[in-house]
Scaffold this motif. Sequence first.
Motif, PDB file in Angstrom:
ATOM      1  N   SER A 164     -32.967 -44.031 -30.732  1.00  0.00           N
ATOM      2  CA  SER A 164     -31.822 -44.929 -30.872  1.00  0.00           C
ATOM      3  C   SER A 164     -32.083 -46.053 -31.871  1.00  0.00           C
ATOM      4  CB  SER A 164     -31.471 -45.532 -29.510  1.00  0.00           C
ATOM      5  OG  SER A 164     -31.192 -44.525 -28.573  1.00  0.00           O
ATOM      6  N   GLN A 184     -25.809 -50.564 -29.414  1.00  0.00           N
ATOM      7  CA  GLN A 184     -25.994 -50.493 -27.960  1.00  0.00           C
ATOM      8  C   GLN A 184     -24.848 -51.222 -27.274  1.00  0.00           C
ATOM      9  OE1 GLN A 184     -29.105 -49.366 -26.559  1.00  0.00           O
ATOM     10  NE2 GLN A 184     -30.254 -49.106 -28.446  1.00  0.00           N
ATOM     11  N   ALA A 229     -27.047 -46.454 -25.778  1.00  0.00           N
ATOM     12  CA  ALA A 229     -26.983 -46.253 -27.222  1.00  0.00           C
ATOM     13  C   ALA A 229     -25.872 -45.270 -27.575  1.00  0.00           C
ATOM     14  CB  ALA A 229     -28.326 -45.737 -27.736  1.00  0.00           C
TER      15      ALA A 229
END
Length: 1293
Positions: A775, A921, A926
Amino acid sequence: MGTVTEAVLKMLLLLSTQNWSRVEAGNSYDCDDPLVSALPTASFSSSSELSSSHGPGFARLNRRDGAGGWSPLVSNKYQWLQIDLGERMEITSVATQGGYGSSNWVTSYLLMFSDSGRNWKQYRQEDSIWGFSGNANADSVVYYRLQPSIKARFLRFLPLEWNPKGRIGMRIEAFGCAYRSEVMDLDGKSSLSYRFDQKSMSPIKDIISLKFKTMQSDGILLYRTGSNGEHTMLELRRGKLFLLINSGEARLLSTPTLINLTLGSLLDDQHWHSVLIQRLGKQVNFTVDEHRRHFHTQGEMNYLDLNNEISFGGIPAPEKSVSFPHKNFHGCLENIYYNGVNVIDLAKQQSPQLIIMGNVTFSCSQPQSVPLTFLSTRSYLVLPASSKQDEISASFQFRTWNKAGLLLFSELQLLSGGLLLSLSDGKLKLNLYQAGKLPSDITAARRNHLSVAVDDHVTYASPLLGPEQIYSNSTYYFGGCPDKSFGSNCKSLLGGFQGCMRLISISNKMVDLIAVQQGALGNFSDLQIDSCGISDRCLPNYCEHGGECSQSWSTFHCNCTNTGYSGATCHSSIYEQSCEAYKHKGNTSGFYYIDSDGSGPLEPFLLYCNMTETAWAIIQHNGSDLTRVRNTHPENPYTGVFEYVASEEQLQATINRAEHCEQELAYYCKKSRLVNHQDGTPWSWWVGITNETQTYWGGSLPDPKKCTCGLEGTCIDAQYYCNCDADRSEWTNDTGFLSYKEHLPVTKIVITDTGRPQSEAAYKLGPLLCQGDRSFWNAASFNTEASYLHFPTFHGELSADVSFFFKTTALSGVFLENLGITDFIRIELRSPTTVTFSFDVGNGPFEISVQSPTHFNDNQWHHVRVERNMKEAFIQVDQLPPKIQAAPTDGHVLLQLNSQLFVGGTATRQRGFLGCMRSLQLNGMALDLEERAMVTPGVQPGCRGHCGSYGKLCRNGGKCREKPSGFFCDCSFSAYTGPFCSNEISAHFGSGSSMIYNFQENYSLSKNSSSHAASFHGDMKLSREMIKFSFRTTRAPSLLLYMSSFYKEYLSVIIAKNGSLQIRYKLNRYQEPDVVNFDVKNMADGQLHHIKIDREEGVVFVEIDENIRRQVYLLSGTEFSAVKSLVLGRMLERTDVDQETAVAAAHGFTGCLSAVQFSHVAPLKAALHPEHSGPVTMTGHVTESSCLSPAGTDATSRERTHSFADHSGTMDDREPLTHAIRSDSAVIGGLIAVVIFILLCIAAIAVRIYQQKRLYKRNEAKRSENVDSAEAVLKSELNIQNAVNENQKEYFF
């Protein structure tokens, strides 16, 4: 009562900790009949009426009778319109209109309800929304659905605001249906027991529902017991409900831990509250009004072994002990259902299943009190005494959240002062006030005294009053003081009181507060009479992640200490979500707290981050030692269970974020098979996080019943896919890394084939290793203003946080937008220097911005973090000061969105963002920008150019290099190593040792050689060089560094006999060398010194220890010709050098050298960390060490980047541990001395252990030579383990 000397001030303090509650929502039937239109005129009443044609009876919806609606005599906030429905009804909606054909209408109002026409309760749409929006004209109708519905007989509408060009005017309607109920009244000494057929009830399922109302703060509502200590109890304590379910492991009331759950607050307010308890096995739902909790009961069994009798209102007398401290319930119960049985109806029918104890009546005739609400610190109530008294006597009950405020003031004659009773820091304080004196200055006489009774606890005060007979001035001030124009002497030292009071009496006579409301008695300001408007802002608890909630009248506060979270509601984690995130903040290897889901529900946990080119998370478990297994078979299997330092959910979140995970599983076997080849069933297997059986081993792909050797064709017996399946009598193994993320980590291993003679197995499981963060680098590039990515609606009703990185060259653009009907959130680059967060949750649009002194559109990565919760909105960009916007005290709190989430643009395709976004986020989750970008025109997955922002992390000459996802530091031309080229490379040089770095073997070295040394080729003229190094030594003279050329030119850096530092340049072999001498201090003092030499032709700049600097000019020349070699330590060959250099060269160097850099060459690094065969020659004792510690210390004890298996860690504190492995030299020195003493005292044991270690080392060497030597390796490991176990008492002190 008699004189002042006998005065008694009585009051009752009602201390509770939680909120108004309302009846639970929901009606699954048609309940929308008009309830008001058919009522007689007598059912309507009001505070006043403008005229007979404006009376309350004309307030029916859509009617034009009279003046066309109700209007009061005076339009102010104390007016009300009341409806008596005749009996308790269920009200599901209300509607309002203004006065027909007039300019009179109400724009906002309160709705209140009551069963008796007294003690009104306010209805709230949300937890903090009390008011309803009204009308915008006289004739349109505004409807409101009540969710939950109201069960009441009386309704009251209180106008808050009205048309400023008119006056208050209302026509109303209520919709609903009849409400039927069974009620009973308990007097605090009675109870009801229901005995049922045990066979007809399920032992694992219970459903209990009831309603109650009371003025008492304590009492048992429900009790059921079993024969072995099992019991269930529902009890009201201090206005809260406590549910206890004990499965028999502990005895009743033995410890406070038996209380499983607490719910509700302020439940002793004489209003109806609903309770629902649902139990299915160990799962329990507990609901009080609209608040619900879910939890697991204690014990092993899924059911409770309870008796077939349940009691309501108290505990049957035979089960009470003399010391039983709990009260019976005093109040009304309604609609008691136990597993569908109407218990009160059975009692009314005098069923033999019901046993009534005490006085139980089937009606609710509880006395009604008239409470007061002091709405602000300016509120007050002024009451006269009944007659002139020679005493001050008052009593009342009060309830508040505030810790300070005036409760009562009474003027005293003769003293020109008064008596003050107030709250100070949550405690009652009684002061005698006299004009011109402090309270503590007043002298008391022997006869006069005071006593205060609080909750039946009486305190007698010391004498406080003067010698005169003192009379009250016939006036009592409750809650506050009028302003000075009122002409009173009332004093309020700590401000006014905010809260509720009831049952006020003066001189033992109850005050008629309805008369006060009607203006017939006393005086007041900013009061709400006949209603207690206090609410519990900590119920539900909006402090997240275990934050402690406290409150005042108008707001609540969250204490986030020791939670690992921050913010107004403890929403945002203070820890990073991965080791990769820590690494890119410049952190080195060490222990860190990781919060894998950010602001999500998972708690942070401690792990070790190994910062290499990528960041590795190392998660330990309890089974890292080698474990032997014997005597197992399918009917008696061995099961090894592994417990990790993180929970299953934390592990799963960490694995999901990682780019790659692996775990080493070593399985040693001797006549112990993995697969039964007769029927294909496994003999042994392991279980992963999915709780599925896995039969692949030793690094194999998820191919059942295979090992690595089977895939590679290297098994010791080609007819099998695993070495262990050859079933040999000597030790072999199947070892390797398991790397299929979806199956990791290993949670269990099962072995069943060690039951035959000579059969044995052993296993060892390494820690879980996870690399990278998917992420963190997940990015998308937006190429047009009309392009955007869309995702599902963002749900962050109560708390929402958004974080991301962006980089751009555009002037403005919208990063993110999500819309509702009226609500929205938007984050945008408003201008090159401004990032703005705007939102609306129903209170009107708000926006907050961060201004930067530099431009954000500089094509560098910038980090944005925003948060919106019930308390405030927050935005921060990079490390700039955050901006905060407080939320309205009693505004809307729910963010209600329904559109798609637009990233990089807006729904209108205007003002879109041009640039890159990554690591987006939302509430810790994410969003996969790259996956969505692959199928979206105008948007590309990924974004390069990380070195522009992160290149500064590469230190000491390291170069930032781009990767598809991220970057790395290239330390090839640096004297340092590590992820950021920040780990020094140091070496300890023993006496006579030497290291020679040859730039060229002979004069004719090829110019085209690719080595670093070849860059100094034969015909090169070296007119500049930069030299850096650090050293520690106690020897003088010493040669620190010597550089030579084929033309007898040289540079020497030496410590002379007197300890001074000398730098000698000879750039012309026909001249004497230039000497730069530093004799300011002794450089052979054992301290670490740093040297920097920078030459540009004939100018040399020298810096020592970053504080001594000198610039000199050389006379011997300006260039080196044909550089030959660089020597550290002793010179092994004789050269033509000056006398001082020759003496130093003969002694060489003994000590530590660190981070030696000659231009772009790092000789120590080439010697100790060779990437390929280089031109380095070492003689003598040269070992890698650390110059930060005393010379000779083994580097492995100081290395920050440790092997994967060495770190388990404990959660000792809640801060990131950037250097968790620390050493204290004094402690270590003491420990070493103790160890040496012990070893000398028990030499025989030391020799024995030494021999075993030698055997172990020999076996380790054999293991590297031949896989078939696994038996010897295993035996040596097991022998050492056994020897330690056998002899630990002999050498453990």
